[in-house]
Motif scaffolding. Structure first.
Motif, PDB file in Angstrom:
ATOM      1  N   UNK A  86      -5.724   2.414  -3.508  1.00  0.00           N
ATOM      2  CA  UNK A  86      -6.310   3.752  -3.516  1.00  0.00           C
ATOM      3  C   UNK A  86      -5.764   4.510  -2.318  1.00  0.00           C
ATOM      4  N   UNK A  87      -5.302   5.719  -2.535  1.00  0.00           N
ATOM      5  CA  UNK A  87      -4.767   6.544  -1.449  1.00  0.00           C
ATOM      6  C   UNK A  87      -5.931   7.062  -0.614  1.00  0.00           C
ATOM      7  N   UNK A  88      -5.859   6.820   0.694  1.00  0.00           N
ATOM      8  CA  UNK A  88      -6.895   7.282   1.618  1.00  0.00           C
ATOM      9  C   UNK A  88      -6.442   8.561   2.319  1.00  0.00           C
ATOM     10  N   UNK A  89      -5.179   8.583   2.739  1.00  0.00           N
ATOM     11  CA  UNK A  89      -4.651   9.735   3.464  1.00  0.00           C
ATOM     12  C   UNK A  89      -3.148   9.834   3.241  1.00  0.00           C
ATOM     13  N   UNK A  90      -2.629  11.064   3.261  1.00  0.00           N
ATOM     14  CA  UNK A  90      -1.190  11.300   3.111  1.00  0.00           C
ATOM     15  C   UNK A  90      -0.716  12.091   4.328  1.00  0.00           C
ATOM     16  N   UNK A  91       0.275  11.541   5.034  1.00  0.00           N
ATOM     17  CA  UNK A  91       0.787  12.174   6.240  1.00  0.00           C
ATOM     18  C   UNK A  91       2.237  12.582   6.041  1.00  0.00           C
ATOM     19  N   UNK A  92       2.614  13.719   6.633  1.00  0.00           N
ATOM     20  CA  UNK A  92       3.985  14.205   6.613  1.00  0.00           C
ATOM     21  C   UNK A  92       4.485  14.179   8.057  1.00  0.00           C
ATOM     22  N   UNK A  93       5.109  13.046   8.479  1.00  0.00           N
ATOM     23  CA  UNK A  93       5.525  12.929   9.879  1.00  0.00           C
ATOM     24  C   UNK A  93       6.493  14.032  10.287  1.00  0.00           C
ATOM     25  N   UNK A  94       6.258  14.572  11.446  1.00  0.00           N
ATOM     26  CA  UNK A  94       7.084  15.637  12.035  1.00  0.00           C
ATOM     27  C   UNK A  94       7.111  16.917  11.202  1.00  0.00           C
ATOM     28  N   UNK A  95       6.367  16.965  10.108  1.00  0.00           N
ATOM     29  CA  UNK A  95       6.266  18.175   9.260  1.00  0.00           C
ATOM     30  C   UNK A  95       7.629  18.697   8.813  1.00  0.00           C
ATOM     31  N   UNK A  96       8.569  17.789   8.520  1.00  0.00           N
ATOM     32  CA  UNK A  96       9.887  18.230   8.066  1.00  0.00           C
ATOM     33  C   UNK A  96      10.121  17.961   6.588  1.00  0.00           C
ATOM     34  N   UNK A  97       9.154  17.331   5.924  1.00  0.00           N
ATOM     35  CA  UNK A  97       9.255  17.124   4.487  1.00  0.00           C
ATOM     36  C   UNK A  97      10.259  16.070   4.055  1.00  0.00           C
ATOM     37  N   UNK A  98      10.646  15.196   4.977  1.00  0.00           N
ATOM     38  CA  UNK A  98      11.611  14.157   4.639  1.00  0.00           C
ATOM     39  C   UNK A  98      10.946  12.987   3.923  1.00  0.00           C
ATOM     40  N   UNK A  99       9.763  12.604   4.400  1.00  0.00           N
ATOM     41  CA  UNK A  99       9.065  11.457   3.828  1.00  0.00           C
ATOM     42  C   UNK A  99       7.564  11.666   3.911  1.00  0.00           C
ATOM     43  N   UNK A 100       6.848  10.878   3.134  1.00  0.00           N
ATOM     44  CA  UNK A 100       5.387  10.863   3.178  1.00  0.00           C
ATOM     45  C   UNK A 100       4.935   9.469   3.560  1.00  0.00           C
ATOM     46  N   UNK A 101       3.991   9.383   4.488  1.00  0.00           N
ATOM     47  CA  UNK A 101       3.379   8.121   4.830  1.00  0.00           C
ATOM     48  C   UNK A 101       1.995   8.115   4.212  1.00  0.00           C
ATOM     49  N   UNK A 102       1.773   7.171   3.329  1.00  0.00           N
ATOM     50  CA  UNK A 102       0.512   7.082   2.605  1.00  0.00           C
ATOM     51  C   UNK A 102      -0.287   5.927   3.175  1.00  0.00           C
ATOM     52  N   UNK A 103      -1.478   6.215   3.695  1.00  0.00           N
ATOM     53  CA  UNK A 103      -2.374   5.184   4.146  1.00  0.00           C
ATOM     54  C   UNK A 103      -3.268   4.835   2.962  1.00  0.00           C
ATOM     55  N   UNK A 104      -3.312   3.559   2.607  1.00  0.00           N
ATOM     56  CA  UNK A 104      -3.984   3.152   1.376  1.00  0.00           C
ATOM     57  C   UNK A 104      -4.847   1.924   1.584  1.00  0.00           C
ATOM     58  N   UNK A 105      -5.811   1.767   0.700  1.00  0.00           N
ATOM     59  CA  UNK A 105      -6.699   0.610   0.693  1.00  0.00           C
ATOM     60  C   UNK A 105      -6.442  -0.182  -0.574  1.00  0.00           C
ATOM     61  N   UNK A 106      -6.177  -1.466  -0.416  1.00  0.00           N
ATOM     62  CA  UNK A 106      -5.948  -2.307  -1.593  1.00  0.00           C
ATOM     63  C   UNK A 106      -7.280  -2.661  -2.237  1.00  0.00           C
ATOM     64  N   UNK A 107      -7.359  -2.488  -3.549  1.00  0.00           N
ATOM     65  CA  UNK A 107      -8.568  -2.860  -4.280  1.00  0.00           C
ATOM     66  C   UNK A 107      -8.563  -4.354  -4.518  1.00  0.00           C
ATOM     67  N   UNK A 108      -9.701  -4.962  -4.321  1.00  0.00           N
ATOM     68  CA  UNK A 108      -9.795  -6.413  -4.504  1.00  0.00           C
ATOM     69  C   UNK A 108     -10.613  -6.733  -5.725  1.00  0.00           C
TER      70      UNK A 108
END
Length: 108
Positions: A86-108
């Motif tokens: 499940x996606x918890x948060x989506x980050x755009x490092x340096x705000x340049x639109x190159x990549x997205x870092x998705x912080x997620x929780x694994x469902x058990x």
């Protein structure tokens, strides 16, 4: 960003409108999703403590190339092999639109 680090193929499924089943109960509905290459890393203890302080319970960081706005939202989920995140948060490092870092929780 080096392409070699993106070695897992994932699907980002967007949360849809709840639909009623034959009994009138609302069910969760996700679209087919978009296919992306990603890196999936479990967070170490220190990274996990920092992430949990910001966004709640997080177990993994998923990195994908950015292809535009609203590509991934906190309501979305990511099935991968026999696991679901499940996606918890989506980050755009340096705000340049190159990549997205998705912080997620694994469902058990």
């Amino acid at each position: 960003m080096r392409a070699g680090t993106l070695r897992h193929q994932i699907t980002v499924q967007a949360y849809g409108v709840n639909a009623a089943n034959a009994y009138g109960e609302l069910t969760e509905n996700y679209d087919a999703g978009i296919l992306r290459w990603a890196s999936i890393k479990p967070l170490s203890g220190i990274e996990r403590d920092r992430a949990m302080g910001v966004v709640g319970e997080v177990s993994h960081k998923i990195v994908i190339r950015s292809h535009g706005a609203d590509e991934c939202n906190p309501e979305d989920r990511i099935p991968f092999d026999s696991r679901t995140f499940n996606v918890v948060s989506v980050l755009n490092p340096k705000e340049i639109g190159e990549r997205l870092e998705i912080l997620a929780k694994e469902l058990v």
